[in-house]
Scaffold this motif. Sequence first.
Motif, PDB file in Angstrom:
ATOM      1  N   GLY A 301       0.969  -1.255  -0.061  1.00  0.00           N
ATOM      2  CA  GLY A 301       0.040  -0.012  -0.082  1.00  0.00           C
ATOM      3  C   GLY A 301       0.947   1.229   0.024  1.00  0.00           C
ATOM      4  N   PHE A 302       2.008   1.254   0.710  1.00  0.00           N
ATOM      5  CA  PHE A 302       2.773   2.615   0.844  1.00  0.00           C
ATOM      6  C   PHE A 302       4.252   2.215   0.049  1.00  0.00           C
ATOM      7  CE2 PHE A 302      -0.004   2.603   4.576  1.00  0.00           C
ATOM      8  CZ  PHE A 302      -0.718   3.988   4.238  1.00  0.00           C
ATOM      9  N   THR A 303       4.986   1.374   0.449  1.00  0.00           N
ATOM     10  CA  THR A 303       6.191   1.291  -0.214  1.00  0.00           C
ATOM     11  C   THR A 303       6.241   1.006  -1.724  1.00  0.00           C
ATOM     12  OG1 THR A 303       7.166   0.411   2.014  1.00  0.00           O
ATOM     13  CG2 THR A 303       8.545  -0.223  -0.010  1.00  0.00           C
ATOM     14  N   LEU A 304       5.583  -0.160  -1.934  1.00  0.00           N
ATOM     15  CA  LEU A 304       5.506  -0.308  -3.600  1.00  0.00           C
ATOM     16  C   LEU A 304       5.104   0.929  -4.618  1.00  0.00           C
ATOM     17  CD1 LEU A 304       5.475  -2.233  -5.963  1.00  0.00           C
ATOM     18  CD2 LEU A 304       3.253  -2.636  -5.805  1.00  0.00           C
ATOM     19  N   PRO A 305       4.026   1.732  -4.173  1.00  0.00           N
ATOM     20  CA  PRO A 305       3.785   2.925  -5.004  1.00  0.00           C
ATOM     21  C   PRO A 305       4.963   3.993  -4.723  1.00  0.00           C
ATOM     22  CG  PRO A 305       2.181   2.689  -3.297  1.00  0.00           C
ATOM     23  CD  PRO A 305       2.876   1.540  -3.231  1.00  0.00           C
ATOM     24  N   PHE A 306       5.339   4.157  -3.474  1.00  0.00           N
ATOM     25  CA  PHE A 306       6.650   4.851  -3.350  1.00  0.00           C
ATOM     26  C   PHE A 306       7.598   4.864  -3.995  1.00  0.00           C
ATOM     27  CE2 PHE A 306      10.553   6.239  -1.038  1.00  0.00           C
ATOM     28  CZ  PHE A 306      10.285   7.632  -0.835  1.00  0.00           C
ATOM     29  N   ASN A 307       8.101   3.406  -4.135  1.00  0.00           N
ATOM     30  CA  ASN A 307       9.207   3.090  -5.128  1.00  0.00           C
ATOM     31  C   ASN A 307       9.035   3.328  -6.664  1.00  0.00           C
ATOM     32  OD1 ASN A 307      11.330   2.435  -3.155  1.00  0.00           O
ATOM     33  ND2 ASN A 307      10.587   0.387  -2.648  1.00  0.00           N
ATOM     34  N   LEU A 308       7.672   3.031  -6.987  1.00  0.00           N
ATOM     35  CA  LEU A 308       7.523   3.071  -8.409  1.00  0.00           C
ATOM     36  C   LEU A 308       7.426   4.343  -8.887  1.00  0.00           C
ATOM     37  CD1 LEU A 308       4.563   0.607  -8.573  1.00  0.00           C
ATOM     38  CD2 LEU A 308       7.048   0.214  -9.706  1.00  0.00           C
ATOM     39  N   ILE A 309       6.963   5.382  -8.193  1.00  0.00           N
ATOM     40  CA  ILE A 309       6.715   6.775  -8.664  1.00  0.00           C
ATOM     41  C   ILE A 309       7.834   7.611  -8.207  1.00  0.00           C
ATOM     42  CG2 ILE A 309       5.366   8.730  -8.123  1.00  0.00           C
ATOM     43  CD1 ILE A 309       2.905   6.698  -7.699  1.00  0.00           C
ATOM     44  N   VAL A 310       8.492   7.442  -6.894  1.00  0.00           N
ATOM     45  CA  VAL A 310       9.510   8.378  -6.269  1.00  0.00           C
ATOM     46  C   VAL A 310      10.800   7.716  -6.250  1.00  0.00           C
ATOM     47  CG1 VAL A 310      10.079   9.770  -4.384  1.00  0.00           C
ATOM     48  CG2 VAL A 310       7.909   9.550  -4.942  1.00  0.00           C
ATOM     49  N   GLY A 311      10.902   6.307  -5.609  1.00  0.00           N
ATOM     50  CA  GLY A 311      12.035   5.701  -5.322  1.00  0.00           C
ATOM     51  C   GLY A 311      12.962   5.393  -6.453  1.00  0.00           C
ATOM     52  N   ILE A 312      12.516   4.822  -7.807  1.00  0.00           N
ATOM     53  CA  ILE A 312      13.344   4.157  -8.762  1.00  0.00           C
ATOM     54  C   ILE A 312      14.050   5.569  -9.267  1.00  0.00           C
ATOM     55  CG2 ILE A 312      13.258   3.271 -11.058  1.00  0.00           C
ATOM     56  CD1 ILE A 312      11.275   1.512 -10.038  1.00  0.00           C
ATOM     57  N   PRO A 313      13.486   6.618  -9.582  1.00  0.00           N
ATOM     58  CA  PRO A 313      14.213   7.648 -10.011  1.00  0.00           C
ATOM     59  C   PRO A 313      15.242   8.481  -8.857  1.00  0.00           C
ATOM     60  CG  PRO A 313      11.945   8.497  -9.829  1.00  0.00           C
ATOM     61  CD  PRO A 313      11.878   6.933  -9.640  1.00  0.00           C
ATOM     62  N   THR A 314      14.846   8.544  -7.733  1.00  0.00           N
ATOM     63  CA  THR A 314      15.459   9.003  -6.740  1.00  0.00           C
ATOM     64  C   THR A 314      16.871   8.084  -6.489  1.00  0.00           C
ATOM     65  OG1 THR A 314      13.750   9.736  -5.299  1.00  0.00           O
ATOM     66  CG2 THR A 314      15.817   9.367  -4.417  1.00  0.00           C
ATOM     67  N   TYR A 315      16.783   6.692  -6.618  1.00  0.00           N
ATOM     68  CA  TYR A 315      18.006   5.705  -6.436  1.00  0.00           C
ATOM     69  C   TYR A 315      18.768   5.908  -7.824  1.00  0.00           C
ATOM     70  CZ  TYR A 315      14.537   3.938  -3.329  1.00  0.00           C
ATOM     71  OH  TYR A 315      13.544   3.967  -2.353  1.00  0.00           O
ATOM     72  N   PHE A 316      18.455   6.322  -8.805  1.00  0.00           N
ATOM     73  CA  PHE A 316      19.160   6.528  -9.940  1.00  0.00           C
ATOM     74  C   PHE A 316      19.842   7.871 -10.092  1.00  0.00           C
ATOM     75  CE2 PHE A 316      19.086   8.390 -14.402  1.00  0.00           C
ATOM     76  CZ  PHE A 316      20.086   7.504 -15.026  1.00  0.00           C
ATOM     77  N   TRP A 317      19.284   8.970  -9.470  1.00  0.00           N
ATOM     78  CA  TRP A 317      19.994  10.097  -9.221  1.00  0.00           C
ATOM     79  C   TRP A 317      21.033  10.074  -8.210  1.00  0.00           C
ATOM     80  CZ3 TRP A 317      19.879  13.080  -4.825  1.00  0.00           C
ATOM     81  CH2 TRP A 317      20.572  14.162  -5.132  1.00  0.00           C
ATOM     82  N   MET A 318      20.999   9.325  -7.208  1.00  0.00           N
ATOM     83  CA  MET A 318      21.950   8.909  -6.165  1.00  0.00           C
ATOM     84  C   MET A 318      23.139   8.283  -6.963  1.00  0.00           C
ATOM     85  SD  MET A 318      19.837   7.751  -2.756  1.00  0.00           S
ATOM     86  CE  MET A 318      18.915   8.532  -1.830  1.00  0.00           C
ATOM     87  N   ALA A 319      22.899   7.219  -7.935  1.00  0.00           N
ATOM     88  CA  ALA A 319      24.103   6.328  -8.321  1.00  0.00           C
ATOM     89  C   ALA A 319      24.522   7.592  -9.326  1.00  0.00           C
ATOM     90  CB  ALA A 319      23.421   5.352  -8.896  1.00  0.00           C
ATOM     91  N   ASN A 320      23.954   8.290  -9.998  1.00  0.00           N
ATOM     92  CA  ASN A 320      24.578   9.271 -10.671  1.00  0.00           C
ATOM     93  C   ASN A 320      25.338  10.240 -10.101  1.00  0.00           C
ATOM     94  OD1 ASN A 320      24.549   9.695 -13.564  1.00  0.00           O
ATOM     95  ND2 ASN A 320      22.824  11.081 -13.783  1.00  0.00           N
TER      96      ASN A 320
END
Length: 322
Positions: A301-320
């Motif tokens: 309910g919370f972590t899945l949508p958070f990762n799909l919408i916010v998390g994935i691009p955030t972790y990509f930005w961090m790695a960048n």
Amino acid sequence: MEQALAIAKANLLSPLVLFFVLGILAVLVNSDLRVPEALYNGYTMIILLTIGIKGGAELAHAPLGTVLPILAAALGLSALMVVLAYAVLRRLYRFGPDNAAAIAAHYGSVSAVTFAAATSFLQAQGIAYERYLSIVLAVLESPAILLGILLYKWSTHNGSGIRLGGIIKEAVFGKSIFLLLGGIVIGMISNENGIQGIKPLFGDLFYGLLCIFLLHMGMVSCQNLRRLEGFHPLRFSFAFVFPVIGGTLGVFVGKMLGMSLGGATLLGVLTASASYIAAPAAISQAIPSANPGLYLSASIGFTLPFNLIVGIPTYFWMANVL
């Protein structure tokens, strides 16, 4: 900042995220849309097998000396997330040992669908990544579940009454892990012509089926939140805190190990994600006193949508930027 916003916008407009949002909308407007159980089981099997087959095919050509350090680091991160989550949930959030251990097992384990969504995101960005990370995905599901159950048994029975064999069987031979591991073996030992022959089903249809799966997950996510009663929203803040902690640790370790931009992103995604297929099945049997409304609402309910919408691009930005 502009780069981060551009990455987030690209992710928000991806079909995977839009299908997930469509599923949420279907519940909010009380649509009569339903996904038949048989269809759900069918495309879940195809998604898990496809991830495993791709990883196995890559592992057959990957040097063992490269894979083992990353696998060891990923296992260490998974164990750390379980122990950290359990300690925080017990001391800060004041959850009982059953609920704390159940939730910790979910957050130490991984989400195959979040991983698949992240690979789709990287491909859309034209970013390469280490394909054998599918092996890490398959291996990480079981140990966290096992560790969470052991923490619960130890805290409530001082280590007595632990039937390790039964716990291992429940954690390792559950449907999702069995299919992932089976797909890996098939991918490793099949010849190239054989892999090409099954590609139309276990390859070409993958992202289309993943979109339908996320449509269903959007509906399930919203339905779980609707059923939640008696819990203050702040008690679920961990569902956003743990992914950020895990994602940051995963990206940092990935960069330290010399992984590519895409590989470090995926390791961050794996460490940030929470299981909602394998873990609930095992936890419901091993810790029946734990509240499913808590661990299911948190993970899906919370972590899945958070990762799909916010998390994935955030972790990509961090790695960048690291």
